[in-house]
Write an enzyme that holds these catalytic residues in place. Sequence first.
Site, short mmCIF file in Angstrom:
data_model
loop_
_atom_site.label_atom_id
_atom_site.label_comp_id
_atom_site.label_asym_id
_atom_site.label_seq_id
_atom_site.Cartn_x
_atom_site.Cartn_y
_atom_site.Cartn_z
N GLU A 59 21.18 -0.36 25.39
CA GLU A 59 21.19 1.09 25.55
C GLU A 59 20.73 1.53 26.95
O GLU A 59 19.70 2.19 27.10
CB GLU A 59 20.34 1.76 24.48
CG GLU A 59 20.93 1.58 23.10
CD GLU A 59 20.11 2.22 21.98
OE1 GLU A 59 18.91 2.49 22.19
OE2 GLU A 59 20.68 2.44 20.90
N GLU B 27 25.05 -0.44 15.96
CA GLU B 27 23.80 -0.12 15.26
C GLU B 27 23.95 1.21 14.54
O GLU B 27 24.47 2.18 15.11
CB GLU B 27 22.64 0.10 16.25
CG GLU B 27 22.11 -1.10 16.95
CD GLU B 27 20.95 -0.71 17.88
OE1 GLU B 27 20.25 0.30 17.61
OE2 GLU B 27 20.77 -1.39 18.89
C1 GLA Z 1 17.94 1.94 19.24
C2 GLA Z 1 17.64 0.54 19.71
C3 GLA Z 1 17.14 -0.37 18.63
C4 GLA Z 1 16.18 0.36 17.72
C5 GLA Z 1 16.89 1.57 17.15
C6 GLA Z 1 16.05 2.31 16.12
O1 GLA Z 1 19.24 2.12 18.88
O2 GLA Z 1 18.73 -0.07 20.33
O3 GLA Z 1 16.50 -1.47 19.24
O4 GLA Z 1 15.06 0.77 18.42
O5 GLA Z 1 17.18 2.44 18.20
O6 GLA Z 1 16.68 3.45 15.63
#
Ligand code: GLA
Length: 681
Positions: A157, A316
């Site tokens: 991210e 995710e």
């Molecule tokens: C982000 C991160 C993950 C985790 C999620 C939790 O997307 O990439 O590592 O912290 O948030 O919602």
Amino acid sequence: MPHPQPAPTPLGLRGPAFGGDYNPEQWPEEVWHEDVRLMREAGVTMVSVGIFSWALLEPEPGRYDFGWLDRLLDLLHVNGVRVDLGTPTVAPPAWFYRAHPDALPLTADGVRYAFGSRGAICHSSPAYRQAAAGITEQLARRYGTHPALAMWHVHNEYGVPVSACYCDTCAAHFRRWLAARHGTVEAVNEAWGTAFWGQRYHTLDEIQPPRATPTVGNPAQRLDYARFADATMRENFTAERDILHRLAPGVPVTTNFMTALSQCESVDYWAWGREVDLVTNDHYLITDGRRTHVNLAMAADLTRSVAGGAPWLLLEHSAGGVNWQPRNPAKLPGEMARNSLAHVARGSEGAMFFQWRQSRRGAEKFHSAMVPQAGTDSRVWREVSALGADLGRLEGIRGTRTVADVAMLWDWQSWWAQRLEWRPSEDHDARERADTFYAALYDHHLTVDFAHPDADLSAYPLVVVPALYLATEETGRNLRRYVEGGGTLVVSYFSGIVDADDAVHPGPYPGALRDVLGLTVEEFSPLLDGHTVRLTTPEGAPEGPDLTGDVWSDVVVPRGAETLWTYADGLPAGRPAITRNRLGEGTAWYVSTRLSGPDLDTVLGRALADAGVTPRTGLAHDVEVVRRTGETGTYLFAINHTDAPAGVRLDAPGTELLTGQGVVEELTVPAGAVRVVRLDG
Ligand code: GLA
Ligand code: ZN
């Protein structure tokens, strides 16, 4: 516009990807065996590993410990689970910062962040760049041909939690970036309008990052800094990607985006989408009272658009509640499956989660997981397993593309400019306009593609421009071409105002869009908090209901456009409020105040009629119908977000894939359920 080639997909996966972030370094190795047994039980096909593992993989500079990762990848491989392998460069080890404290980012206020979390990175730091390249190279050499490897997951991210650093290394890097963008210091002075407030620079060396200032800082400097920060992160991504391509040719490389999250607007995903082999996205429901499934649909549509219409992958989302919002409700029964399959309907090639097994320690122990603290005798686990089985029934959708009805313009650079201070009204929120227009289209059961303002729009009967404050002359010409060629354009207020340097286009507003809209705006007249304006249809115009606007009004001077509604009160009383300009084969609408709910629907409904778009009728509110089509056929996804059964008429008979039943004319979707019909023919 679609990529000419099909997007690369994770190697070795037959059907949709199903699994999640797997952080087994939190557990003794006995647990790993339990994990893979459960993964098989749930139908997990891929997991993301190693994203935060740098400190374990390289315990001291140049000394590597790959033993545990070797054992893990082998274990996953023999159990048939594919691996999305992370480069751990979002979490440099403690030893790295001890040796290079200036690789920790500095805020605009001069605060140096400390070690002890993650993502504390100055992306200009040569020491960071070198160390990141080093660990990436080691991983590529060791695992590039591992049979479990499906793809690479670079970093995590980009853009959160920190996108810009304001340190001296960044200052020097920014000056080099400015020289490349603008050439000379004179050109920077011109672009930034430094003649105002005495900000003129005599050499590039005098220029600093836009650090904290006593009052508003130079907006063009800040806009350029946002571009610089984005480009700098992208340099680091492409450096890692190139190492992986070189040492592990043929393995797709991604980094997980967060396309529609307002917290992550510091990344210009149009540019990033061109750099990754496969677009992947993370999406979490924002539970602040808004309709979460509409926001989800928007994120998925935007992600697909960033992928050029090609399939992408949800890397995710959550099995239940997150733990980083003020209130984190658990997902209700069926909600997780609806969320997952809604992403799939809009182009995702699977559904992955953060994370596999819920942590006992650390910052995210209250974040839901596929294997919750409660273990497998739990609703969450039963729903996770059922979803795995459902996804297994959707092998055929692989490679098919979602079909969109209309488009919406979207430009991160325009957001950056628009978010700066000292604008006509702080109540005008460009993102709110995008969300509201999107929701109105969603409620007409239309599927939306997002497009860059300079993209070829000719495939779309209708294009909505919710708020495009920054629009270049080129964009103006593009929109004009689109309308002349037969398109219908709907433009909201405060669009087309400034150029790429945040300088107001010469002449009356809206400089870039005067031509296409057939009007000028003599003055803005933002409204005070809670005030509204009334709009009525003037004599001679088609009759329509009175409408109410808030936040904004414009003093519009028509120059060819016809007036469809006028202001009945406020400063512009008697003047045009909503106009339509016929140009070539098409029409361009202008909406000069903020409309919401049924009022916006009225105007949008008229524009859709102009465009010849007939929204699907006979479908209940909050029942979503989306199609994917391709070589293996056409798949109709019907997602019922309501608590009553819903009927969906089909234009062809088919087979419902989750229940295996044939359907002829009418599909019934139980309350809260999803159905996927492969249409015959
Ligand atoms: C982000 C991160 C993950 C985790 C999620 C939790 O997307 O990439 O590592 O912290 O948030 O919602
Ligand atoms: Zn820095």
